[in-house]
Every structure is written in C-alpha cells, then in structure tokens.
Scaffold this motif. Structure first.
Motif, PDB file in Angstrom:
ATOM      1  N   SER A  26       0.817  -1.214   0.000  1.00  0.00           N
ATOM      2  CA  SER A  26       0.000   0.000   0.000  1.00  0.00           C
ATOM      3  C   SER A  26       0.852   1.265   0.000  1.00  0.00           C
ATOM      4  N   ALA A  27       2.048   1.207   0.584  1.00  0.00           N
ATOM      5  CA  ALA A  27       2.907   2.388   0.642  1.00  0.00           C
ATOM      6  C   ALA A  27       3.694   2.613  -0.645  1.00  0.00           C
ATOM      7  N   VAL A  28       3.997   1.536  -1.356  1.00  0.00           N
ATOM      8  CA  VAL A  28       4.889   1.663  -2.509  1.00  0.00           C
ATOM      9  C   VAL A  28       4.200   1.346  -3.833  1.00  0.00           C
ATOM     10  N   ARG A  32       0.286   3.994  -7.543  1.00  0.00           N
ATOM     11  CA  ARG A  32       1.447   4.864  -7.692  1.00  0.00           C
ATOM     12  C   ARG A  32       2.154   4.539  -9.005  1.00  0.00           C
ATOM     13  N   SER A  33       2.605   5.574  -9.659  1.00  0.00           N
ATOM     14  CA  SER A  33       3.336   5.412 -10.898  1.00  0.00           C
ATOM     15  C   SER A  33       4.798   5.765 -10.643  1.00  0.00           C
ATOM     16  N   HIS A  34       5.685   4.847 -10.957  1.00  0.00           N
ATOM     17  CA  HIS A  34       7.122   5.061 -10.766  1.00  0.00           C
ATOM     18  C   HIS A  34       7.799   5.168 -12.126  1.00  0.00           C
ATOM     19  N   ALA A  35       8.778   6.027 -12.198  1.00  0.00           N
ATOM     20  CA  ALA A  35       9.473   6.257 -13.467  1.00  0.00           C
ATOM     21  C   ALA A  35      10.243   5.028 -13.931  1.00  0.00           C
ATOM     22  N   SER A  36      10.766   4.260 -12.993  1.00  0.00           N
ATOM     23  CA  SER A  36      11.526   3.064 -13.344  1.00  0.00           C
ATOM     24  C   SER A  36      11.511   2.089 -12.170  1.00  0.00           C
ATOM     25  N   MET A  40      11.175   2.554  -7.866  1.00  0.00           N
ATOM     26  CA  MET A  40      10.305   1.742  -7.026  1.00  0.00           C
ATOM     27  C   MET A  40      11.109   0.970  -5.981  1.00  0.00           C
ATOM     28  N   THR A  41      12.267   0.465  -6.366  1.00  0.00           N
ATOM     29  CA  THR A  41      13.142  -0.245  -5.430  1.00  0.00           C
ATOM     30  C   THR A  41      13.602   0.683  -4.315  1.00  0.00           C
ATOM     31  N   THR A  42      13.947   1.900  -4.659  1.00  0.00           N
ATOM     32  CA  THR A  42      14.366   2.884  -3.662  1.00  0.00           C
ATOM     33  C   THR A  42      13.224   3.218  -2.710  1.00  0.00           C
ATOM     34  N   ALA A  43      12.022   3.366  -3.250  1.00  0.00           N
ATOM     35  CA  ALA A  43      10.859   3.640  -2.400  1.00  0.00           C
ATOM     36  C   ALA A  43      10.596   2.484  -1.438  1.00  0.00           C
TER      37      ALA A  43
END
Length: 57
Positions: A26-28, A32-36, A40-43
């Motif tokens: 739910s947090a990541v 949610r749209s991630h650029a790469s 997403m791994t960093t988040a």
C-alpha cells in the motif's frame, strides 16, 4: 501444544509476513506510478528502513 510449521514467505500462512507485505504494497505499489524499477526499489527500501526502525523488536 502442537507445532505448526509455516510456509517460507507464504503470506496466507504467516500473519507477520502478511502485515509487512500489505503495508509495503500500500505504501509503494498501489495507485502509484514510478518512473523506473530503480525508483520503485528505492521507495521500497526507504519504506522498509522506516518500518524496521519503528517496529524493530
């Protein structure tokens, strides 16, 4: 008293695994749209660091 062996990483059998995975998703991941994948791994890494500092045993 009986011993019940839980499946490794099986969220349906392991309630603790389910709690962490549900919060992480739910947090990541959800809505949610991630650029790469790296973003997403960093988040996810940042979430787990914060989660571990709050809920550390």
């Amino acid at each position: 008293m009986r011993i019940k062996f839980l499946g490794k990483g099986d969220p349906n059998s392991n309630p603790i695994e389910s709690l962490v995975n549900r919060r992480l998703n739910s947090a990541v991941g959800v809505d949610r749209s991630h650029a790469s994948i790296d973003v997403m791994t960093t988040a996810a890494r940042n979430f787990l660091r914060k989660y571990n500092s709050i809920y550390a045993t």
